[in-house]
Design an enzyme around this catalytic site. Structure first.
Site, mmCIF file in Angstrom:
data_model
loop_
_atom_site.group_PDB
_atom_site.id
_atom_site.type_symbol
_atom_site.label_atom_id
_atom_site.label_comp_id
_atom_site.label_asym_id
_atom_site.label_seq_id
_atom_site.Cartn_x
_atom_site.Cartn_y
_atom_site.Cartn_z
ATOM 1 N N GLY A 50 13.935 -3.103 20.725
ATOM 2 C CA GLY A 50 14.545 -1.778 20.838
ATOM 3 C C GLY A 50 14.381 -1.197 22.235
ATOM 4 N N ASN A 52 16.578 -0.663 24.536
ATOM 5 C CA ASN A 52 17.751 -0.028 25.144
ATOM 6 C C ASN A 52 17.714 1.492 25.057
ATOM 7 O OD1 ASN A 52 18.335 -0.806 22.223
ATOM 8 N ND2 ASN A 52 19.953 0.676 22.618
ATOM 9 N N GLY A 54 15.258 5.352 24.282
ATOM 10 C CA GLY A 54 14.008 6.100 24.049
ATOM 11 C C GLY A 54 12.756 5.485 24.662
ATOM 12 N N TYR A 219 9.634 6.065 5.520
ATOM 13 C CA TYR A 219 9.307 5.970 6.943
ATOM 14 C C TYR A 219 7.787 5.902 7.102
ATOM 15 C CZ TYR A 219 8.865 6.977 11.915
ATOM 16 O OH TYR A 219 8.533 6.902 13.251
HETATM 17 N N1 NAP Z 1 10.418 9.714 18.908
HETATM 18 C C1 NAP Z 1 9.328 10.070 18.284
HETATM 19 O O1 NAP Z 1 9.004 11.245 18.200
HETATM 20 C C2 NAP Z 1 8.447 9.027 17.652
HETATM 21 C C3 NAP Z 1 7.265 9.455 17.015
HETATM 22 C C4 NAP Z 1 6.435 8.514 16.422
HETATM 23 C C5 NAP Z 1 6.796 7.174 16.454
HETATM 24 N N2 NAP Z 1 7.953 6.772 17.069
HETATM 25 C C6 NAP Z 1 8.288 5.339 17.053
HETATM 26 O O2 NAP Z 1 8.705 4.936 18.337
HETATM 27 C C7 NAP Z 1 9.528 3.772 18.233
HETATM 28 C C8 NAP Z 1 10.715 3.899 19.186
HETATM 29 O O3 NAP Z 1 11.549 4.942 18.737
HETATM 30 P P1 NAP Z 1 12.315 5.955 19.719
HETATM 31 O O4 NAP Z 1 11.752 7.291 19.439
HETATM 32 O O5 NAP Z 1 12.344 5.450 21.084
HETATM 33 O O6 NAP Z 1 13.776 5.958 19.045
HETATM 34 P P2 NAP Z 1 15.198 5.442 19.551
HETATM 35 O O7 NAP Z 1 15.570 6.066 20.812
HETATM 36 O O8 NAP Z 1 16.097 5.629 18.355
HETATM 37 O O9 NAP Z 1 14.953 3.875 19.761
HETATM 38 C C9 NAP Z 1 14.811 3.014 18.671
HETATM 39 C C10 NAP Z 1 15.203 1.612 19.101
HETATM 40 O O10 NAP Z 1 15.091 0.738 17.959
HETATM 41 C C11 NAP Z 1 16.278 -0.013 17.869
HETATM 42 N N3 NAP Z 1 16.570 -0.505 16.535
HETATM 43 C C12 NAP Z 1 16.846 0.192 15.412
HETATM 44 N N4 NAP Z 1 17.153 -0.643 14.419
HETATM 45 C C13 NAP Z 1 17.074 -1.895 14.897
HETATM 46 C C14 NAP Z 1 17.303 -3.188 14.373
HETATM 47 N N5 NAP Z 1 17.721 -3.372 13.112
HETATM 48 N N6 NAP Z 1 17.123 -4.272 15.160
HETATM 49 C C15 NAP Z 1 16.747 -4.112 16.448
HETATM 50 N N7 NAP Z 1 16.537 -2.924 17.018
HETATM 51 C C16 NAP Z 1 16.694 -1.827 16.244
HETATM 52 C C17 NAP Z 1 17.357 0.936 18.363
HETATM 53 O O11 NAP Z 1 18.547 0.221 18.677
HETATM 54 P P3 NAP Z 1 19.980 0.991 18.796
HETATM 55 O O12 NAP Z 1 19.943 1.791 20.041
HETATM 56 O O13 NAP Z 1 20.942 -0.147 18.849
HETATM 57 O O14 NAP Z 1 20.114 1.829 17.577
HETATM 58 C C18 NAP Z 1 16.654 1.524 19.563
HETATM 59 O O15 NAP Z 1 16.734 0.635 20.648
HETATM 60 C C19 NAP Z 1 9.878 3.637 16.757
HETATM 61 O O16 NAP Z 1 9.124 2.588 16.199
HETATM 62 C C20 NAP Z 1 9.459 4.967 16.163
HETATM 63 O O17 NAP Z 1 9.079 4.839 14.819
HETATM 64 C C21 NAP Z 1 8.774 7.663 17.675
#
Ligand code: NAP
Ligand code: NAG
Length: 338
Positions: A50, A52, A54, A219
């Site tokens: 992932g 690409n 965040g 989740y």
């Molecule tokens: N943001 C927060 O506040 C927060 C808080 C606690 C934990 N987290 C954790 O941080 C991690 C990163 O999340 P983020 O906040 O950066 O969110 P994000 O911007 O939505 O990034 C998530 C990434 O995961 C990819 N992804 C989703 N489904 C997938 C699949 N089936 N196969 C391969 N890749 C997939 C997405 O790809 P696409 O772009 O193609 O959809 C994207 O690249 C996650 O594990 C999340 O649970 C985030």
């Protein structure tokens, strides 16, 4: 009347100043000590799922600047190529985000885009087959990709989407790459979980939520699974010089909330609050970058981190028998054992 209006205006102004101060002073992300060294990751290969968007993208940018060969494991090639192009351009142009780990004198690493859909075991297997053929080493695996509170959907293999992507897809990926990580040791695995693990529970009798679906619960359950997985894996990896640690990034402004519907009327307020209180992706990624690259955590394994410091876990995340049972069931679910 006039007095009330002036008081209201002053209160609003004070609020805005306070929010701005909160935004610029206290978002709690410590810069990773040691990780500021340019070239710290030279000669190392890192896989980020992932990457690409965040946090994954901010992590890729930072490790690229420290000289790593960064493999972006992404489900959508077009989105991933676009992100990679922007990261390369940022690097060339001296980059926004003012990353202190930047290597000013060139010496940055390289980016490689590879297709990886964690909602498909076939895709995970194909990805690993190719990676094992092409890459002589893997120094860091970062299990970062995630889905958050999506409507009820199943993966290609019939798993509930959040459990399937956040836990099971990464479970198979990690297991298939363990041999390469071991032969590249000392090497590291970094798992991105969430504080929301606290509201989860591994209900073994309905792992695919066929009886009832609660998107928040699922989740949290998937993020609890990330921690139990880390702890069981650390136990299995004792003595191998492959470490595995798990973290929570805090609340970060990313695309993660794409499935959450915010009413139009509330949107400006939400944007203000998230601007003031949420971390930026660069801030949120600091603990991941720290665990992936800092000499400070050399040899540390099985621990839970936030803001680049070790944190305590609740007992539900430290239950060894649940961790073992989850491991055994996951092996069967992904087809590693019958
Ligand atoms: N943001 C927060 O506040 C927060 C808080 C606690 C934990 N987290 C954790 O941080 C991690 C990163 O999340 P983020 O906040 O950066 O969110 P994000 O911007 O939505 O990034 C998530 C990434 O995961 C990819 N992804 C989703 N489904 C997938 C699949 N089936 N196969 C391969 N890749 C997939 C997405 O790809 P696409 O772009 O193609 O959809 C994207 O690249 C996650 O594990 C999340 O649970 C985030
Ligand atoms: C869904 O799960 C969360 C915690 O995971 C809980 O707080 C909430 O009450 C549950 N909702 C329903 C409708 O059961």
């Amino acid at each position: 009347m006039a007095v009330a209006a002036v008081a209201a205006l002053l209160a609003a102004l004070g609020g805005a100043v306070w929010l701005a101060a909160r935004r610029f002073v206290g978002s709690g992300a410590r810069r990773p000590p040691g990780a500021g060294e340019a070239g710290l990751m030279r000669g190392k290969t890192v896989l980020i799922t992932g990457a690409n968007s965040g946090l994954g993208r901010a992590t890729a940018a930072a490790l690229l600047r420290r000289g790593a060969r960064v493999i972006m494991g992404c489900r959508d090639r077009a989105r991933a190529e676009a992100a990679a192009g922007e990261l390369r351009r940022d690097l060339r142009d001296g980059a926004p985000g003012a990353d202190p780990g930047a290597d000013p004198g060139g010496g940055a690493g390289e980016l490689v885009v590879k297709e990886l859909d964690l909602a498909s075991l076939r895709s995970v297997r194909a990805f690993c087959r190719e990676l094992l053929q092409e890459e002589p080493r893997l120094d860091v695996l970062i299990n970062n990709a995630g889905v958050f509170q999506c409507p009820y959907t199943k993966t290609e293999d019939g798993f509930e989407m959040q459990f399937g992507v956040n836990h099971l897809g990464h479970f198979l990926l990690t297991n298939l790459l363990l041999g390469l990580l071991k032969s590249s040791a000392p090497s590291r695995i970094v798992v991105v979980s969430s504080k929301l693990y606290k509201y989860g529970d591994i209900n073994f009798e309905d792992l695919n939520s066929e009886q009832s679906y609660n998107k928040s619960f699922c989740y949290s359950r998937s993020k609890l699974a990330n921690i139990l997985f880390t702890r069981e894996l650390a136990r299995r990896l004792e003595g191998t010089k492959v470490t595995v640690n798990v973290l929570h990034p805090g609340i970060v402004r990313t695309n993660l909330g794409r499935h959450i519907h915010i009413p139009l009327m509330v949107k400006p307020l939400f944007n203000l609050v998230s601007w003031a209180f949420f971390k930026t992706p660069v801030e949120g990624a600091q603990t991941t970058i720290y665990l992936a690259s800092s000499p400070e955590v050399e040899g540390v394994s099985g621990k839970y981190f936030g803001d680049c410091k070790e944190e305590e876990l609740l007992p539900i995340a430290m239950d060894e028998s649940v961790a073992r049972k989850l491991w055994d069931i996951s092996e069967v679910m992904v087809g590693i054992v019958q």
